[in-house]
Scaffold this motif. Structure first.
Motif, short mmCIF file in Angstrom:
data_model
loop_
_atom_site.label_atom_id
_atom_site.label_comp_id
_atom_site.label_asym_id
_atom_site.label_seq_id
_atom_site.Cartn_x
_atom_site.Cartn_y
_atom_site.Cartn_z
N THR A 335 0.81 -1.22 0.00
CA THR A 335 0.00 0.00 0.00
C THR A 335 0.84 1.27 0.00
O THR A 335 0.31 2.36 -0.21
N ASP A 336 2.16 1.14 0.22
CA ASP A 336 3.03 2.32 0.18
C ASP A 336 3.44 2.68 -1.24
O ASP A 336 3.92 3.79 -1.48
N LYS A 337 3.27 1.75 -2.16
CA LYS A 337 3.70 1.96 -3.54
C LYS A 337 2.55 2.54 -4.37
O LYS A 337 1.41 2.11 -4.25
N VAL A 338 2.86 3.53 -5.20
CA VAL A 338 1.86 4.11 -6.09
C VAL A 338 1.46 3.08 -7.14
O VAL A 338 2.31 2.38 -7.71
N LEU A 339 0.18 2.95 -7.40
CA LEU A 339 -0.30 1.98 -8.37
C LEU A 339 0.15 2.35 -9.77
O LEU A 339 0.04 3.51 -10.19
N GLY A 340 0.64 1.36 -10.51
CA GLY A 340 1.08 1.57 -11.88
C GLY A 340 -0.01 1.18 -12.87
O GLY A 340 -1.10 0.71 -12.50
N ASP A 341 0.30 1.34 -14.16
CA ASP A 341 -0.70 1.08 -15.20
C ASP A 341 -1.19 -0.35 -15.20
O ASP A 341 -2.39 -0.60 -15.37
N GLU A 342 -0.31 -1.31 -15.03
CA GLU A 342 -0.75 -2.71 -15.04
C GLU A 342 -1.70 -2.98 -13.88
O GLU A 342 -2.71 -3.68 -14.04
N GLU A 343 -1.38 -2.44 -12.72
CA GLU A 343 -2.25 -2.65 -11.57
C GLU A 343 -3.60 -1.95 -11.76
O GLU A 343 -4.65 -2.49 -11.41
N LEU A 344 -3.59 -0.77 -12.36
CA LEU A 344 -4.84 -0.07 -12.62
C LEU A 344 -5.70 -0.82 -13.62
O LEU A 344 -6.93 -0.91 -13.47
N ARG A 449 -1.24 13.67 -12.43
CA ARG A 449 -0.84 12.31 -12.09
C ARG A 449 0.67 12.23 -11.86
O ARG A 449 1.12 11.57 -10.91
N ARG A 450 1.45 12.91 -12.70
CA ARG A 450 2.91 12.87 -12.53
C ARG A 450 3.31 13.46 -11.19
O ARG A 450 4.14 12.91 -10.47
N ARG A 451 2.68 14.60 -10.82
CA ARG A 451 3.02 15.21 -9.54
C ARG A 451 2.57 14.34 -8.37
O ARG A 451 3.26 14.26 -7.34
N CYS A 452 1.43 13.67 -8.50
CA CYS A 452 0.99 12.76 -7.45
C CYS A 452 2.02 11.65 -7.25
O CYS A 452 2.36 11.29 -6.11
N GLU A 453 2.52 11.12 -8.36
CA GLU A 453 3.51 10.04 -8.27
C GLU A 453 4.80 10.55 -7.63
O GLU A 453 5.45 9.83 -6.86
N GLU A 454 5.20 11.80 -7.95
CA GLU A 454 6.38 12.36 -7.30
C GLU A 454 6.18 12.48 -5.80
O GLU A 454 7.13 12.34 -5.02
N ALA A 455 4.95 12.75 -5.38
CA ALA A 455 4.63 12.84 -3.95
C ALA A 455 4.39 11.47 -3.33
O ALA A 455 4.07 11.38 -2.14
N LYS A 456 4.49 10.42 -4.14
CA LYS A 456 4.27 9.04 -3.70
C LYS A 456 2.84 8.85 -3.19
O LYS A 456 2.60 8.17 -2.19
N LEU A 457 1.90 9.50 -3.90
CA LEU A 457 0.49 9.36 -3.60
C LEU A 457 -0.25 8.98 -4.88
O LEU A 457 0.13 9.41 -5.97
N ASP A 458 -1.29 8.16 -4.75
CA ASP A 458 -2.05 7.74 -5.92
C ASP A 458 -2.87 8.90 -6.46
O ASP A 458 -3.46 9.69 -5.70
N PHE A 459 -2.95 8.99 -7.79
CA PHE A 459 -3.86 9.93 -8.42
C PHE A 459 -5.29 9.41 -8.26
O PHE A 459 -5.60 8.28 -8.64
N ILE A 460 -6.16 10.24 -7.70
CA ILE A 460 -7.59 9.95 -7.60
C ILE A 460 -8.31 11.20 -8.10
O ILE A 460 -8.16 12.27 -7.52
N GLY A 461 -9.04 11.08 -9.19
CA GLY A 461 -9.61 12.30 -9.75
C GLY A 461 -10.84 12.09 -10.59
O GLY A 461 -11.16 10.97 -11.02
#
Length: 565
Positions: A335-344, A449-461
């Motif tokens: 749960t600490d890792k940002v979800l990637g495209d395959e996981e999404l 989304r890129r900035r969310c990933e830099e912050a190590k948070l999932d993009f939810i929008g």
């Protein structure tokens, strides 16, 4: 959780109002207690008394979704006026001390600061605790007149109880527990054809910073029909019969000055209700690939302009729907890792959804609905792999079944579940505005989304589609007990504000911590917009008592740099 003040006890609040010493504060609180009664006054005296509460039970003392110290945006006391006369009396008492007041309706401004005041130590006026009456529901005119404490759920239940639901609906936002008046003043949105709430209001009653009472629009014209009421106090006198029908009246239209502002306290508001359209059908279009967002938005634009899309529809990222259905731990062990495209993609397949999901509704008699549905299906069929669903095509508990209620004016609380995406979940909303253009949508998505990933948070929008613009609501979810995550969330929203301003995208609403930064981006012609607002503020509120710092507008008594984070 705070202290109810015995009438003559001297107390020391955890945060004194700026420029007000302890003796003056206690004198003021005793006078307020004499006005409203001890049961309606609470003073915050210890950190041990601060509790974040919940959406259902807000504590009104501070921001429950704190990205800075829990007690930073915190009240000295919370006072619940019983009526308009109480509000006027408190305002008049505050003026000699320049004591800051922070009026709230319900305190559920979730993601934007809750009930917390912009200036630490302000007196929070809980307008909704006692002033919570539905004053009128007019069936022929399809409107209501409400006090600050009337929620969307209250109005819906009133319509049901009085057998009016077959005639009138109330447009509702994602969560039904908020104040109708408060949400409208913040220029919030709902999801029926009446989704622009400020557009659907008509007539305000305002306590001005000097304590005087004013009605706007046609409400400024006295009602001549009931001469027997001439002995009534102004707040009890009937409204002009057109006040809730025509919002503009004569002369300058001032209602907008009291939205997202610090120029007065709204005590009553008229609101248009949506006549039952005689038929209704919700639907979902799943959009399989991330890059399909561009085409989808370009399909949406002409349909919305032509009113083929009748309501305020939404196009939601898969993470938002997934978070409504379950916490992140249900989809991944890390749960600490940002979800990637395959996981999404795997989540989308598991939930039988797309990477983007478009929710809308059709209103009117069946022949009208069939024609519109055919046009919508035909247009979205240009997206390879798009799928179409009606409510009964989806399982119990699906997001479409939740949206099905929302889009027909039935309030729910289910959408709040996405805040539990992470443990101890809290959230900020980042809310830029953009044209309904595919290129803008993709650019906003890629940047955020890129900035969310830099912050190590999932993009939810989600993109909420107005008549000619999109509200892009980025839900920054973080663990509020994790100081590092709080810092990253704060960095993220500050960075996104600058990123989007550089592209010409400004936010329509925001959290307390970044109000000044956002106002600073609205700086055309050397900041003439802010300077004009400051002129009005200092003229109308010369003692600077009314919500100083709200939306980045400060009175002359304050050094803004001392309060900017």
């Amino acid at each position: 959780m705070s202290t109810t003040l015995p009438v003559r006890e001297t107390v020391t609040p955890l945060a004194l109002p700026p420029g007000v010493d302890l003796a003056a504060f206690n004198t003021f609180i005793r006078a307020v207690t004499d006005i409203v009664g001890a049961d309606n006054v609470r003073v915050i005296t210890s950190l041990d008394q601060i509790d974040d509460g919940s959406y259902e039970a807000p504590t009104h003392t501070h921001d429950p979704h704190h990205i800075v110290d829990q007690d930073y945006f915190m009240a000295s006391a919370v006072v619940a006026p019983r009526n308009v006369a109480d509000v006027q009396a408190i305002v008049k008492l505050a003026n000699p001390l320049s004591l800051p007041l922070w009026p709230i309706s319900i305190g559920r401004n979730s993601g934007y600061g809750g009930a917390g005041p912009r200036v630490r130590g302000s007196l929070v006026l809980n307008m909704g605790q006692n002033m919570n009456k539905i004053l009128e529901v007019n069936v022929e005119g399809a409107y209501c007149l409400v006090e600050p404490g009337v929620t969307f759920m209250d109005m819906h239940e009133y319509l049901v109880k009085n057998n009016l639901r077959d005639k009138l609906w109330i447009d509702v936002p994602d969560l039904g527990g908020g104040s109708i008046l408060g949400n409208t003043l913040e220029r919030g949105v709902g999801y029926t054809p009446y989704g622009d709430h400020f557009m659907m209001h008509s007539g305000m009653e305002i306590v001005l910073p000097n304590g005087e009472l004013m009605r706007t629009g046609m409400g400024a014209l006295p009602d001549p029909r009931k001469p027997e009421t001439m002995g009534l106090k102004p707040e009890d006198q009937p409204w002009n019969s057109s006040a809730q029908l025509f919002p503009y009246g004569f002369g300058p239209y001032v209602d907008g000055l009291f939205t997202q502002s610090n120029l007065g306290i709204c005590t009553k508001m008229g609101m248009w209700l949506f006549p039952n359209p005689g038929g209704y059908q919700s639907y979902l279009v799943t959009i399989p690939r991330d890059e399909d967002l561009k085409l989808a938005v370009d399909i949406i634009r002409p349909l919305r302009l032509a009113m083929v899309l009748q309501n305020v529809p939404t196009i939601r990222h898969i993470t938002m729907d997934a978070a409504v259905m379950a916490p992140k731990s249900a989809y991944t062990n890390d749960t600490d890792k940002v979800l990637g495209d395959e996981e999404l993609d795997a989540i989308a397949e598991k939930l039988n959804l797309g990477r983007w999901n478009f929710y809308g509704a059709i209103y009117g008699p069946e022949p009208v609905r069939q024609a519109l549905w055919g046009a919508i299906q035909g247009a979205f069929s240009a997206i390879p792999g798009a799928k179409f669903f009606l409510k009964d095509d989806t399982p119990e508990g699906s997001v479409l079944r939740i949206r099905d209620l929302t889009m027909q004016g039935i309030p729910t609380f289910d959408e709040l579940r996405w805040v539990s995406w992470l443990p101890n979940g809290a959230h900020l909303f980042f809310s830029p505005i953009a044209p309904v253009q595919g290129e803008d949508a993709m650019a906003q998505y890629e940047i955020t989304r890129r900035r969310c990933e830099e912050a190590k948070l999932d993009f939810i929008g989600t993109f909420t589609i107005g008549m000619r613009e999109m509200h892009h609501i980025v839900c920054i979810v973080f663990n509020k007990r994790d100081e590092d995550q709080k810092r990253r969330a704060h960095w993220l929203i500050r960075t996104l504000i600058d990123d989007c301003a550089a592209r010409g995208w400004g936010e329509y609403r925001t959290h307390l911590a970044v109000m000044d930064q956002i106002m600073g981006t609205y700086n055309w012609n050397n900041g003439s917009f802010l300077r004009f607002n400051e002129l009005i503020k200092n003229a109308v509120d010369p003692n600077g008592i009314m919500a100083p710092g709200k939306s980045g507008v400060w009175p002359k008594q304050y050094k803004k740099e001392e309060h900017v984070l």
